[in-house]
Enzyme design. Structure first.
Site: not given
Ligand SMILES: Cc1cc2nc3c(=O)[nH]c(=O)nc-3n(C[C@H](O)[C@H](O)[C@H](O)COP(=O)(O)OP(=O)(O)OC[C@H]3O[C@@H](n4cnc5c(N)ncnc54)[C@H](O)[C@@H]3O)c2cc1C
Length: 596
Positions: A165, A442-444
């Site tokens: 991603m 991570y991932e927001g």
């Protein structure tokens, strides 16, 4: 070296006693044939893979890390990672919950959820390689063209290829509207993509023969900001018409990050130098398409955190029973020994029980959410699909942020149980703390999750989805309200439900005056709602434990004691969180920026 025993008994409790998952799944056409024995057998085998193959290479993978050959741009994962991945592919594990049309086994998301929990407990860094791939699979499955699906999905399903991603760039992480990577349309309908991505997990490695990057970039006519972002699929090796590998695409690893934890996972700087890609979904609508992958990844991060909480707990318990230091304040508990095992000390128990309550509460909530996701994906009733989709959307930031914040607390407590030895690498406990820390970021970041929850998912629809979820809790409170034995659980559950309603209204009103009030309250607010969810799960689990504890199975006695601990010692944290959320914006903004 830490050990790991897959918590199959607790998983079965959640699946078959708490959620009655098989009955629910059988109502979905895609899972009409599912049965308890199949699920149990899959998890048993999966647990063996996790504990026997992945656990032994966790500590060594952390120590060795990944290595980049700067001339070839190739990355080697730590010793044993490649072989473990080959075994994973050989066993058909990547295909577990994938679509049978592309070679998948079509099992429920719920089963995959448990499989991933075990792999994360055993080795989070390794598990990120297949984890990212599964996210790429989901994004392409939802938004790919028929050609992209037939080219990529069978290979991602079998695990022969992995995925990534690629969102983050050096100047933009949270604010993807700032991203600069460019996509130039070519005469043959493809695009040449140029730009630099950083922090790309599993971005380059030697586990699979091809790596399929999902890349966000801008088309030449793209509007500014997040409305001008498109999604592209960019393979490391171009794929020929017959499916075989073609020439190397100019998408290179320019460097590896030296980071605090998850050393076994390659966090790559990725350079795209006119790399050939194809558009996924509509032009300028890439962020919406990518959200499929990002949402899957957010639930995945909750699962990583749950896995680490569980394994840290298991090891800390073994240590606490073995390590002898001091006597219990109330007098010797092991008079035959020179000192008592540290598990006699109340505060050691508090640390252990905190981790246990977070693990079991997290498992119940994550499994509940995965079941709603199965319904959202496979129900033949459109209303049910929509209701479940909304509920999953509501719970996703809670799972991501609440469970990862809890994992940070729990792994740190478990390290503390080891005293100074916890700080020493060989014991493996400090690795769990380091590995868990990234899950909050991570991932927001967890701040961003809290803004998503309060701003978008709750105030954004006037609390409608929260009210629906609250209705389920209110029904349970109503059903159990007359049971005397349940009062110790039902009263605080009802109380926190009321408080969440009041707090939501109060912040909503303040936000009308000043939208920054949302930012001031959101992090505390998410933790309060996280506790509401846990209290609901723990009250339901306590009900089962009360019903079954007299049958002689110590599992239920332990479940009841943990539920009591949760309500007495962890849920009350909400009182102070509500106070700080209500304290609002002023204490944060009063000081002039220049005075910092
Ligand atoms: C090990 C690792 C692996 C990663 N893997 C991937 C990957 O596979 N693919 C990928 O694309 N990215 C990946 N990332 C990137 C990751 O998702 C970002 O680091 C993260 O989203 C935060 O972005 P940032 O680092 O640029 O921080 P910034 O966006 O610069 O944020 C800095 C701080 O400001 C806060 N902040 C920002 N905006 C707001 C706001 N509006 N309100 C309140 N606070 C705010 C943030 O919460 C944070 O505390 C990875 C990162 C790491 C470290």
């Amino acid at each position: 070296m830490p050990q790991y025993n897959p918590p199959l008994r607790d998983m079965q409790f959640v699946l078959h006693e708490l959620l009655h998952a098989v009955d629910e799944l059988k109502l979905l056409p895609a899972h009409a044939e599912i049965d308890e024995d199949t699920i149990n057998a899959v998890l048993e085998e999966g647990g063996k893979f996790a504990s026997e193959v992945l656990t032994p290479i966790n500590l060594s993978g952390d120590q060795e890390g990944c290595t980049l050959d700067k001339t070839t741009h190739e990355v080697k994962a730590p010793k044993g990672f490649k072989e473990a991945y080959a075994q994973y592919v050989e066993g058909g594990w990547p295909a577990l919950s994938c679509d049978p049309e592309y070679g998948g086994q079509g099992l429920p998301v719920l089963v995959n959820q448990f499989m991933y929990e075990m792999m994360n407990s055993a080795n989070q860094a390794w598990t990120m390689y297949p984890g990212l791939s599964h996210g790429a699979y989901e994004a392409l499955h939802a938004h790919g063209t028929p050609e992209q699906k037939s080219t990529y999905l069978p290979k991602l399903t079998s695990g022969v290829w992995t995925g990534t991603m690629c969102l983050t760039e050096p100047h933009c992480g949270t604010d993807l509207g700032l991203l600069r990577s460019k996509a130039e349309p070519q005469a043959d309908g493809s695009y040449k993509i140029t730009g630099q991505k950083i922090f790309i997990s599993a971005g380059e490695h030697d586990l699979a023969e091809n790596i399929i990057h999902l890349v966000l970039a801008r088309l030449p006519d793209a509007p500014q900001g997040s409305k001008g972002i498109s999604l592209f699929v960019v393979p490391k090796f171009n794929v020929k018409a017959d499916g075989s590998l073609g020439e190397r695409n100019p998408v290179y690893c320019g460097g590896l990050e030296h980071k605090m934890g998850i050393h076994g996972n390659a966090t790559a700087q990725i350079v795209l130098d006119g790399a050939v890609g194809t558009l996924v979904g509509q032009p300028h609508k890439g962020l919406q398409a990518m959200f499929v992958m990002m949402n899957a990844a957010r639930l995945g991060v909750g699962n990583q955190s749950l896995g680490l909480t569980e394994v840290a707990y298991q090891n800390a318990v073994v240590y606490a029973k073995d390590r002898i230091q001091m006597r219990a304040l109330s007098g010797p508990k092991s008079p035959d020994k020179p000192a008592d095992p540290i598990i006699v000390h109340p505060d050691v128990r508090k640390m252990l029980l905190t981790a246990r309550a977070f693990a079991e509460g997290g498992r119940a909530l994550s499994a509940y959410t995965a079941l709603q996701l199965d319904k959202a994906l496979s129900s033949d009733d459109a209303d049910e699909r929509k209701a479940c989709e909304d509920e999953v959307a509501l719970l996703t930031p809670i799972i991501k942020a609440f469970i990862s914040d809890n994992a940070w607390i729990a792994t740190s407590h478990c390290m503390q149980v080891y005293g100074g030895h916890g700080y020493i690498h060989e014991w493996g406990m400090e690795q769990f703390v380091r590995d868990s820390r990234i899950n909050m970021t991570y991932e927001g970041t967890n701040t961003v999750q809290s803004l998503d929850l309060l701003g978008r998912k709750i105030l954004g629809n006037n609390g409608a989805t929260l009210k629906k979820f609250g209705k389920k809790i209110a029904e349970f409170v109503e059903e159990e309200g007359t049971s005397e034995a349940m009062q110790e659980f039902i009263n605080p559950l009802a109380d926190i439900g009321d408080k969440v309603t009041k707090l939501t209204t109060e912040i909503g009103m303040k936000a009308f005056q000043n939208p920054d009030e949302v930012g001031a309250a959101a992090v505390d607010y998410l933790r309060v709602v996280g506790h509401l969810c846990f209290a609901y799960m723990w009250a339901r689990m306590a009900k089962l434990a009360l019903e079954k504890k007299d049958g002689g199975d110590p599992f239920y006695t332990a479940k009841l004691a943990t539920a009591r601990f949760y309500f007495a010692k962890l849920l009350p944290e909400t009182a102070s969180l509500i106070r700080t959320a209500r304290a609002g914006l002023n204490p944060l903004m009063e000081m002039d920026e220049a005075l910092f």
